[in-house]
Write an enzyme that holds these catalytic residues in place. Structure first.
Site, PDB file in Angstrom:
ATOM      1  N   GLY A  28      48.391  16.889 -48.306  1.00 60.35           N
ATOM      2  CA  GLY A  28      48.307  18.163 -47.605  1.00 60.35           C
ATOM      3  C   GLY A  28      46.909  18.245 -47.042  1.00 60.35           C
ATOM      4  O   GLY A  28      45.962  17.695 -47.626  1.00 60.35           O
ATOM      5  N   ASP A  29      46.708  18.907 -45.917  1.00 61.04           N
ATOM      6  CA  ASP A  29      45.446  18.736 -45.189  1.00 61.04           C
ATOM      7  C   ASP A  29      44.202  19.054 -46.023  1.00 61.04           C
ATOM      8  O   ASP A  29      43.287  18.251 -46.121  1.00 61.04           O
ATOM      9  CB  ASP A  29      45.457  19.512 -43.867  1.00 61.04           C
ATOM     10  CG  ASP A  29      45.506  21.020 -44.018  1.00 61.04           C
ATOM     11  OD1 ASP A  29      45.957  21.519 -45.070  1.00 61.04           O
ATOM     12  OD2 ASP A  29      45.089  21.712 -43.077  1.00 61.04           O
ATOM     13  N   THR A  30      44.156  20.230 -46.671  1.00 60.24           N
ATOM     14  CA  THR A  30      42.953  20.546 -47.449  1.00 60.24           C
ATOM     15  C   THR A  30      42.899  19.734 -48.728  1.00 60.24           C
ATOM     16  O   THR A  30      41.808  19.437 -49.230  1.00 60.24           O
ATOM     17  CB  THR A  30      42.884  22.049 -47.777  1.00 60.24           C
ATOM     18  OG1 THR A  30      44.032  22.434 -48.537  1.00 60.24           O
ATOM     19  CG2 THR A  30      42.798  22.879 -46.499  1.00 60.24           C
ATOM     20  N   ASN A  32      43.877  16.594 -48.935  1.00 60.87           N
ATOM     21  CA  ASN A  32      43.344  15.291 -48.523  1.00 60.87           C
ATOM     22  C   ASN A  32      41.817  15.331 -48.461  1.00 60.87           C
ATOM     23  O   ASN A  32      41.133  14.406 -48.925  1.00 60.87           O
ATOM     24  CB  ASN A  32      43.888  14.908 -47.147  1.00 60.87           C
ATOM     25  CG  ASN A  32      45.402  14.874 -47.099  1.00 60.87           C
ATOM     26  OD1 ASN A  32      46.067  14.732 -48.111  1.00 60.87           O
ATOM     27  ND2 ASN A  32      45.963  15.023 -45.911  1.00 60.87           N
ATOM     28  N   TYR A 165      45.849  23.565 -36.120  1.00 65.31           N
ATOM     29  CA  TYR A 165      46.911  24.379 -35.525  1.00 65.31           C
ATOM     30  C   TYR A 165      48.212  23.593 -35.431  1.00 65.31           C
ATOM     31  O   TYR A 165      48.279  22.554 -34.770  1.00 65.31           O
ATOM     32  CB  TYR A 165      46.472  24.851 -34.144  1.00 65.31           C
ATOM     33  CG  TYR A 165      47.508  25.626 -33.371  1.00 65.31           C
ATOM     34  CD1 TYR A 165      48.204  26.675 -33.957  1.00 65.31           C
ATOM     35  CD2 TYR A 165      47.779  25.313 -32.033  1.00 65.31           C
ATOM     36  CE1 TYR A 165      49.153  27.398 -33.241  1.00 65.31           C
ATOM     37  CE2 TYR A 165      48.710  26.036 -31.310  1.00 65.31           C
ATOM     38  CZ  TYR A 165      49.400  27.075 -31.920  1.00 65.31           C
ATOM     39  OH  TYR A 165      50.326  27.787 -31.207  1.00 65.31           O
ATOM     40  N   ARG A 166      49.247  24.093 -36.113  1.00 67.97           N
ATOM     41  CA  ARG A 166      50.594  23.532 -36.033  1.00 67.97           C
ATOM     42  C   ARG A 166      51.526  24.648 -35.555  1.00 67.97           C
ATOM     43  O   ARG A 166      51.882  25.533 -36.330  1.00 67.97           O
ATOM     44  CB  ARG A 166      51.035  22.999 -37.404  1.00 67.97           C
ATOM     45  CG  ARG A 166      50.154  21.870 -37.945  1.00 67.97           C
ATOM     46  CD  ARG A 166      50.282  20.613 -37.098  1.00 67.97           C
ATOM     47  NE  ARG A 166      49.439  19.533 -37.583  1.00 67.97           N
ATOM     48  CZ  ARG A 166      48.218  19.254 -37.147  1.00 67.97           C
ATOM     49  NH1 ARG A 166      47.687  20.037 -36.189  1.00 67.97           N
ATOM     50  NH2 ARG A 166      47.534  18.255 -37.620  1.00 67.97           N
ATOM     51  N   ALA A 254      45.810  12.145 -41.758  1.00 68.70           N
ATOM     52  CA  ALA A 254      44.617  12.528 -42.533  1.00 68.70           C
ATOM     53  C   ALA A 254      43.307  12.035 -41.926  1.00 68.70           C
ATOM     54  O   ALA A 254      42.267  12.135 -42.575  1.00 68.70           O
ATOM     55  CB  ALA A 254      44.711  12.060 -43.980  1.00 68.70           C
ATOM     56  N   GLY A 256      41.520  13.396 -39.506  1.00 69.96           N
ATOM     57  CA  GLY A 256      40.619  14.540 -39.408  1.00 69.96           C
ATOM     58  C   GLY A 256      40.199  15.069 -40.762  1.00 69.96           C
ATOM     59  O   GLY A 256      39.053  15.480 -40.949  1.00 69.96           O
ATOM     60  N   ASP A 257      41.124  15.050 -41.723  1.00 73.87           N
ATOM     61  CA  ASP A 257      40.795  15.503 -43.077  1.00 73.87           C
ATOM     62  C   ASP A 257      39.730  14.608 -43.699  1.00 73.87           C
ATOM     63  O   ASP A 257      38.806  15.090 -44.367  1.00 73.87           O
ATOM     64  CB  ASP A 257      42.043  15.481 -43.959  1.00 73.87           C
ATOM     65  CG  ASP A 257      43.213  16.234 -43.354  1.00 73.87           C
ATOM     66  OD1 ASP A 257      42.978  17.196 -42.600  1.00 73.87           O
ATOM     67  OD2 ASP A 257      44.370  15.845 -43.627  1.00 73.87           O
TER      68      ASP A 257
END
Length: 304
Positions: A28-30, A32, A165-166, A254, A256-257
């Protein structure tokens, strides 16, 4: 000791390794970013915790185990009886670009800051979240989150935000724009991607994004732009920092993460913004050379 709290959702990740073969992971983005930040920082200097809500099933237990295996604190991760975490599937094309299919409408993470859930954010020096974090929440929960971020800023903590943004996760672009704008007003370190800022605010270049965010009073801004590198505020002006050339891109999930983790780890160690941006590119390059969001790489060993 610097205490960092990442806020959001960790999901079951099923990655296609063939037409009908899937590999199980948790991401999950945060989450990761929390994983890579923990891997990149010494535990005696930086504590990394994760705030989310999980179910009482075996996959939720697996997510908790994955957090602990990475040296991530789980004191603010609770379990909601009768629920299961969200799930997403990943396909990648021949260029490593990915597409996602989500099943997460009943995820317990959607109950963050809602009802009687009122986690204590006061002990942290850095709070990290994304627009996906904000998108998960009810209107009431968003107000409680923003109040917590405002209190954190007042006591001198940093708020780090990525406007990930999704469109499918929002009722409308206007709702997303307003929620992201509200969060930018509480941010001290901005790590967005240009395509997201362009989609929401119409910026015509990464430089324009940097200048707009600086105009909101955000002192630390870096705008990612994929293979073009990133543009960072170097203290006097926007400055391009080129990306690291990658011999073979396996999966851009991931990226960007991972960049955000590398950037934040470097900033916490005392690097200036340009040095931190270069460090972020190095971490992202390592991650996209492997499949999946959380990679196995000797150069990025788990903290624990």
């Amino acid at each position: 000791m610097t205490r960092v709290l990442a806020v959001g959702e960790c999901m079951i990740e099923l990655t296609h390794t063939g037409g009908r073969t899937l590999s199980l992971g948790y991401a999950g983005d945060t989450f990761n970013t929390a994983v890579y930040l923990a891997r990149l920082t010494p535990p005696e200097a930086v504590e990394v915790d994760y705030l989310t809500r999980l179910g009482d099933d075996e996959y939720s237990a697996g997510i908790l185990g994955a957090m602990r295996a990475e040296g991530i604190g789980t004191a603010l991760t609770d379990r909601v009886p009768g629920t299961q975490p969200g799930l997403y599937l990943v396909r990648t094309d021949e260029n490593g670009e990915r597409s996602f299919t989500y099943y997460r409408s009943e995820s317990p993470a959607r109950r963050l800051f809602d009802g009687d859930h009122d986690p204590d954010l006061s002990g942290y020096d850095v709070l990290y979240l994304s627009a996906i974090t904000v998108q998960l929440l009810t209107a009431r929960a968003r107000e409680r989150l923003w109040a917590g971020l405002a209190a954190a800023r007042e006591r001198g903590a940093h708020v780090v935000f990525d406007s990930n943004y999704r469109p499918a996760g929002w009722a409308s672009a206007d709702e997303a724009r307003e929620a992201v704008r509200r969060t930018w007003e509480l941010t001290s370190i901005a790590t967005p991607t240009f395509s997201d800022e362009h989609a929401l605010f119409g910026d015509d270049s990464p430089v324009a994004s940097v200048e707009r965010l600086r105009g909101l009073g955000i002192p630390d801004v870096v705008v990612k732009d994929g293979g073009n590198g990133c543009v960072v505020w170097d203290g006097t002006a926007p400055r391009l920092v080129p990306a690291v050339t990658v011999e073979s891109t396996k999966d851009t999930t991931a990226a960007g993460d991972a960049f955000n983790a590398g950037y934040l780890a470097a900033r916490l160690s005392g690097a200036d913004a340009v040095e931190a941006a270069a460090a972020g590119h190095v971490v992202a390059a390592k991650v996209i050379a492997h499949p999946g969001a959380i990679v196995t790489d000797p150069a990025l060993p788990p903290r624990a």
